[in-house]
Design a protein around this motif. Structure first.
Motif: not given
Length: 206
Positions: A14-23, A65-69, A34-39, A25-28
């Protein structure tokens, strides 16, 4: 071996997914990702992704909740609690951010501002989550300014209004810095806020 590790460490997945998404989302941006890219970025299976985050908005809410905050708490709220007064904390925060961005050689922007500008009109629950982060940030600033007034460090100061000004000035300067890929707007903002605080805190610093 990898699959066993993932299966036995669901929180790590879960943390790995959120970390990848946070990075990403901020950059792109949230909408462009897309979810496939995040996978692929998180190196997880489709089943693992669906288990933790059945929909993209679920992942977006988790990132808020977990990264931006947490980023706002570490960058702004903790220094406000630990410094002697608000101007000292704000100057240190700007200095740290400018140094970090200069070292990185790139400006991705403020994670909170990036997501707020992009998705506020698209999802009410995500907007509420982002607003809660802004409120916590504003409350920390306002409380610090109020404490400075109560302890006679400052005069002629509206804590709520000045807290709004600081957030707006920082957010705008960061947006300009992102567009230019140059920390100059943040440097200017830091200097102008320091000059403003000098007029409000002059009596306390004499």
């Amino acid at each position: 071996m990898i699959e066993n590790k993932r299966t036995n460490d669901p929180e790590g997945v879960r943390r790995r997914i959120i970390d990848a998404a946070y990075e990403t989302f901020v950059r792109r941006g949230y909408l462009a990702t897309g979810m496939l890219e995040l996978r692929e970025r998180a190196s997880v299976s489709g089943g693992a992704m669906a288990h933790h985050f059945p929909a993209k908005r679920d992942l977006g809410l988790a990132v808020i909740r977990d990264r931006v905050s947490e980023a706002v708490r570490q960058t702004w709220i903790e220094p406000l609690h630990s410094c002697a007064d608000a101007p000292a904390a704000i100057d240190m925060i700007f200095s740290n951010i400018i140094d970090e961005l200069t070292c990185n050689g790139a400006v991705s922007g403020c994670p909170l501002n990036n997501m707020a500008m992009e998705i506020s009109h698209h999802d009410a629950e995500m907007r509420e989550g982002l607003d809660a982060v802004f409120e916590a940030w504003h409350e920390a600033l306002s409380t610090k300014f109020g404490t400075d007034v109560n302890q006679n460090r400052a005069r002629n100061l509206n804590p709520n209004g000045l807290a709004t000004l600081v957030i707006a000035a920082y957010s705008g300067a960061m947006a300009m810095a992102k567009t230019r890929q140059d920390v100059g707007p943040l440097v200017d903002c830091r200097g102008e806020l320091a000059a403003l605080f000098a007029t409000k805190y002059r009596r306390a610093h004499r």
